[in-house]
Structures are given as C-alpha cells and as structure tokens.
Enzyme design. Sequence first.
Site, PDB file in Angstrom:
ATOM      1  N   CYS A  30       0.900  -1.245   0.094  1.00 36.80           N
ATOM      2  CA  CYS A  30       0.121  -0.075  -0.074  1.00 36.80           C
ATOM      3  C   CYS A  30       0.981   1.056   0.241  1.00 36.80           C
ATOM      4  O   CYS A  30       0.443   2.315  -0.468  1.00 36.80           O
ATOM      5  CB  CYS A  30      -1.008  -0.126   1.234  1.00 36.80           C
ATOM      6  SG  CYS A  30      -2.118  -1.585   1.253  1.00 36.80           S
ATOM      7  N   HIS A  33      -3.451   7.334   1.917  1.00 33.07           N
ATOM      8  CA  HIS A  33      -3.826   6.012   1.376  1.00 33.07           C
ATOM      9  C   HIS A  33      -5.171   5.781   1.901  1.00 33.07           C
ATOM     10  O   HIS A  33      -5.594   6.124   3.154  1.00 33.07           O
ATOM     11  CB  HIS A  33      -2.719   4.967   2.042  1.00 33.07           C
ATOM     12  CG  HIS A  33      -3.246   3.539   1.621  1.00 33.07           C
ATOM     13  ND1 HIS A  33      -3.942   3.183   0.577  1.00 33.07           N
ATOM     14  CD2 HIS A  33      -3.246   2.442   2.800  1.00 33.07           C
ATOM     15  CE1 HIS A  33      -4.120   1.660   0.683  1.00 33.07           C
ATOM     16  NE2 HIS A  33      -3.617   1.506   1.867  1.00 33.07           N
ATOM     17  N   ASN A  86     -10.050  -0.033  -0.441  1.00 36.65           N
ATOM     18  CA  ASN A  86      -8.630  -0.049  -0.473  1.00 36.65           C
ATOM     19  C   ASN A  86      -8.065  -0.688  -1.692  1.00 36.65           C
ATOM     20  O   ASN A  86      -8.199  -1.741  -1.793  1.00 36.65           O
ATOM     21  CB  ASN A  86      -8.050  -0.970   0.703  1.00 36.65           C
ATOM     22  CG  ASN A  86      -6.731  -1.034   1.163  1.00 36.65           C
ATOM     23  OD1 ASN A  86      -5.705  -0.353   0.135  1.00 36.65           O
ATOM     24  ND2 ASN A  86      -6.228  -1.285   2.097  1.00 36.65           N
TER      25      ASN A  86
HETATM   26  N1  ACO Z   1     -18.836  -8.166   8.843  1.00 38.60           N
HETATM   27  C1  ACO Z   1     -19.342  -8.661  10.209  1.00 38.60           C
HETATM   28  N2  ACO Z   1     -18.506  -8.942  11.162  1.00 38.60           N
HETATM   29  C2  ACO Z   1     -17.232  -9.129  10.916  1.00 38.60           C
HETATM   30  C3  ACO Z   1     -16.569  -8.427   9.783  1.00 38.60           C
HETATM   31  C4  ACO Z   1     -17.572  -8.504   8.741  1.00 38.60           C
HETATM   32  N3  ACO Z   1     -16.843  -8.134   7.540  1.00 38.60           N
HETATM   33  N4  ACO Z   1     -15.318  -8.689   9.866  1.00 38.60           N
HETATM   34  C5  ACO Z   1     -15.010  -9.053  11.082  1.00 38.60           C
HETATM   35  N5  ACO Z   1     -16.056  -9.122  11.791  1.00 38.60           N
HETATM   36  C6  ACO Z   1     -16.345  -9.621  13.108  1.00 38.60           C
HETATM   37  C7  ACO Z   1     -15.054 -10.453  13.831  1.00 38.60           C
HETATM   38  O1  ACO Z   1     -15.235 -11.661  13.383  1.00 38.60           O
HETATM   39  C8  ACO Z   1     -15.420 -10.058  15.209  1.00 38.60           C
HETATM   40  O2  ACO Z   1     -16.534 -10.931  15.699  1.00 38.60           O
HETATM   41  P1  ACO Z   1     -16.192 -11.502  17.183  1.00 38.60           P
HETATM   42  O3  ACO Z   1     -16.272 -10.350  18.371  1.00 38.60           O
HETATM   43  O4  ACO Z   1     -17.664 -12.254  17.104  1.00 38.60           O
HETATM   44  O5  ACO Z   1     -15.004 -12.375  17.057  1.00 38.60           O
HETATM   45  C9  ACO Z   1     -16.005  -8.436  15.419  1.00 38.60           C
HETATM   46  O6  ACO Z   1     -16.424  -8.319  13.980  1.00 38.60           O
HETATM   47  C10 ACO Z   1     -14.960  -7.794  15.510  1.00 38.60           C
HETATM   48  O7  ACO Z   1     -13.780  -7.771  15.042  1.00 38.60           O
HETATM   49  P2  ACO Z   1     -12.416  -6.978  14.918  1.00 38.60           P
HETATM   50  O8  ACO Z   1     -11.308  -7.532  14.009  1.00 38.60           O
HETATM   51  O9  ACO Z   1     -12.009  -6.611  16.220  1.00 38.60           O
HETATM   52  O10 ACO Z   1     -13.007  -5.641  14.395  1.00 38.60           O
HETATM   53  P3  ACO Z   1     -12.380  -4.213  14.199  1.00 38.60           P
HETATM   54  O11 ACO Z   1     -13.150  -3.199  14.808  1.00 38.60           O
HETATM   55  O12 ACO Z   1     -10.909  -4.168  14.679  1.00 38.60           O
HETATM   56  O13 ACO Z   1     -12.561  -4.068  12.517  1.00 38.60           O
HETATM   57  C11 ACO Z   1     -11.205  -4.055  10.725  1.00 38.60           C
HETATM   58  C12 ACO Z   1     -11.774  -4.842  11.719  1.00 38.60           C
HETATM   59  C13 ACO Z   1     -12.142  -3.098   9.960  1.00 38.60           C
HETATM   60  C14 ACO Z   1     -10.590  -4.810   9.682  1.00 38.60           C
HETATM   61  C15 ACO Z   1     -10.120  -3.407  11.528  1.00 38.60           C
HETATM   62  O14 ACO Z   1      -9.159  -3.920  12.392  1.00 38.60           O
HETATM   63  C16 ACO Z   1      -9.110  -2.143  10.528  1.00 38.60           C
HETATM   64  O15 ACO Z   1      -9.551  -1.470   9.987  1.00 38.60           O
HETATM   65  N6  ACO Z   1      -7.911  -2.790  10.558  1.00 38.60           N
HETATM   66  C17 ACO Z   1      -6.858  -1.961   9.630  1.00 38.60           C
HETATM   67  C18 ACO Z   1      -6.884  -3.047   8.396  1.00 38.60           C
HETATM   68  C19 ACO Z   1      -6.651  -2.528   7.207  1.00 38.60           C
HETATM   69  O16 ACO Z   1      -7.440  -1.489   6.640  1.00 38.60           O
HETATM   70  N7  ACO Z   1      -5.713  -2.941   6.346  1.00 38.60           N
HETATM   71  C20 ACO Z   1      -5.521  -2.504   5.183  1.00 38.60           C
HETATM   72  C21 ACO Z   1      -4.412  -2.805   4.666  1.00 38.60           C
HETATM   73  S1  ACO Z   1      -2.927  -2.148   5.661  1.00 38.60           S
HETATM   74  C22 ACO Z   1      -3.268  -0.683   5.146  1.00 38.60           C
HETATM   75  O17 ACO Z   1      -3.704  -0.318   4.191  1.00 38.60           O
HETATM   76  C23 ACO Z   1      -3.011   0.452   6.074  1.00 38.60           C
END
Ligand code: ACO
Length: 325
Positions: A115, A252, A282
């Site tokens: 990225c 980004h 993304n």
């Molecule tokens: N739909 C519904 N529920 C979901 C989904 C989905 N698509 N994905 C995860 N969940 C659930 C999980 O299973 C979990 O359930 P549980 O509590 O029963 O176990 C719950 O939601 C919470 O999961 P978390 O991973 O804690 O959710 P979080 O608030 O952290 O959000 C996310 C997840 C959106 C991926 C977040 O961590 C994030 O934005 N991380 C950054 C990652 C990113 O953007 N990476 C891109 C590449 S790197 C970059 O470009 C910077």
Amino acid sequence: MSVIRSAITGVGSYLPEEIVTNADLAKVVDTSDEWIVERTGIRQRHRARPDQPTSDLAVEAAKKALEDAGRTAADVDLIIVATTTPDMTFPAVASIVQRKLGTGVGIAFDVQAVCSGFVYALSVADGFVARGMSKCALVIGAEEMTRLMDWTDRTTCVLFGDGAGCVVVEPREGQGTAQDQGLLGFALRCDGSKTDLLYVDGGPASTGTVGHLRMAGNQVFRHAVVNIAEGITATCEVAGVTVPEVDWFVPHQANQRIIKGVGDRLGLDENKVISTVAEHANTSAASIPLALDAAIRDGRIKRGDLVLLEAMGGGLTWGACAIRL
Ligand code: ACO
C-alpha cells in the site's frame, strides 16, 4: 540556488466498470452494509473483469494523466508501476504498459511496497528526474486486490478493490525552497519484523501459488495510525514545511477510521483531508493517485497547493511525500 525539482504535471485515474456493493458482499459472506460502513467507511469497491489485467487499468490511468499533462506516449522515457498484483510474475507490469502505450524503448520497472508502493515509486522517479535521467516519467499505482481475496474470509474480503492512478513527473527549475513546484521531501520506512501482520500466503518461491491476503486487522490498525503520523511529521521536517501549512492531506485510502485516527493524532483539520475510500475501498498502491485525481477533478486541490501524500501497508512499510503542485 537553482535546483531541478520533479514536478507533477498531470494526473489521471481509472476504476473498472463493475461495482460491488456491501449488499452484494452480504450475499457471499456473513456481513452487512451497516458493519462495513461503521468499521471502515467503505460503501462499494470496483472489480476488474476476468480478462482485464492490472496493466490494462494502468494504461487507462496513464492515458488520462498524459492528456492532463499535455504529453503523448512518445514523450515518456520512464515508467514505474507500483503494484502487488502484477499480470504475471514477470515481466514487470511497467514493461507491459510500455508496450500497450507504445512509448518506445526507455526505462520501465515495478516497485513492490504494497500500500506504500506509490509513495516509494514517486521517490524512485524523483531520483531519475531530478538527476536529469528522465524528462517525462509515468508513476502509476495499479492494483487488482480482488484477485488476492479469500472470499470466505469476511475480515478481509470486504476491505479491498481494484483501480489505478497515474501521475506524470517532469523536471522543473526551482530555487531550493518549499515554494518550488515539485516533490519537496519524503520519509520512507519499513519494519520487516512485522511481516506476519499483513501478507499473502503464497508466491512463486514458497507455495508456487498466488495465495490469499491475510491480516491481523486490529494490530495493523494500531501500527497504521502511529506510523503514518510519524511519517507525516518527518516528511514535513525534511521538506521544510509545518503540518498546519499543508493545504491538503491525501492519505492511502484503507479505512476511514485510520484516516480519522491519524487526523486526530496530529490535530488535522478534517476539511483538509481527502477521502474516497467509500467509493473504491482499499486499492493498495492505486489509492493515493485515485484520491489525488478525484480532488483535483472536483476543484478542491489546485496548482500551487502544498499536498501531503501518506501511506502504510504490508512489510510493514510506510511513508509520506510533500509536494507543491
Ligand atoms: N462483517 C461482520 N463482522 C465482521 C466482519 C465483517 N466483514 N469482519 C470481522 N467481523 C467480526 C469479527 O469476526 C469479530 O467478531 P467476534 O467479536 O464475534 O469475534 C468482530 O467483527 C470484531 O472484529 P475486529 O477484528 O475486532 O473488528 P475491528 O473493529 O478491529 O474491525 C477491521 C476490523 C475493519 C479490519 C479493522 O481492524 C481495521 O480497519 N484494521 C486495519 C486494517 C486495514 O485497513 N488494512 C488494510 C491494509 S493495511 C493498510 O492499508 C493500512
């Protein structure tokens, strides 16, 4: 003191026709529009046709950027494509773009920093242009991230999309001050000790397969906010500008919450932060030039503005670049 700066003289972008909404994805995995919008800000993503490789997206963006710069393919002597999703393991997408654009023999290669790839590629182009080795460079971010998705993994497949963006970079004379048109400074980083937080579980020299994207989302999120904020601060120092002086931040486009987290950490005016993540999710190395192009087209970013690009991705890599447009 007279210096040669690498100036951005044209910008273009391309998104494939097919739009995949959050509602569409809710038919594939256990998710909802509400969850995706609340956690990421993403409303839809674009997906390339099966017969439309990354190089095709790159070529469309490059054509628009060349037109914007008032240049033709015949002027181009350097092509750098930032991509994680090449058409083939080799040749480089840049070589294929050269052939499809018909630019003739010149320098062409890819840069792989996930990225952060577009910011890394710009710094490489700066090395060529500011040293007189290129008079007209294309720096392209082009990705088909949908090809790397595990469509059974709801934690990743809702986050990514396909697209391409391109800038034309040409030499311009400057005075060595922050008022010069062109690239004013960079900060680039990689912390290889964190490769396991975000990676693809395949490759030609390991599994012999393409593999799927794997991510520890929570941890990536935390590192993203801290690292990007550090990259912005360091870049401003190198460029001789202050954070409040920056007219526009073009981050980004990974996640609206990361964009907001960085803004809160640095106390940025949210009206200065460009966000297009809702429309295309993304798109890895393509997301910065996609957002830059959108904000130039709608009249927000203008010639002479001080613009700060910033990114973080797999590696972990991160970085930023200050530009006087
Ligand atoms: N739909 C519904 N529920 C979901 C989904 C989905 N698509 N994905 C995860 N969940 C659930 C999980 O299973 C979990 O359930 P549980 O509590 O029963 O176990 C719950 O939601 C919470 O999961 P978390 O991973 O804690 O959710 P979080 O608030 O952290 O959000 C996310 C997840 C959106 C991926 C977040 O961590 C994030 O934005 N991380 C950054 C990652 C990113 O953007 N990476 C891109 C590449 S790197 C970059 O470009 C910077």
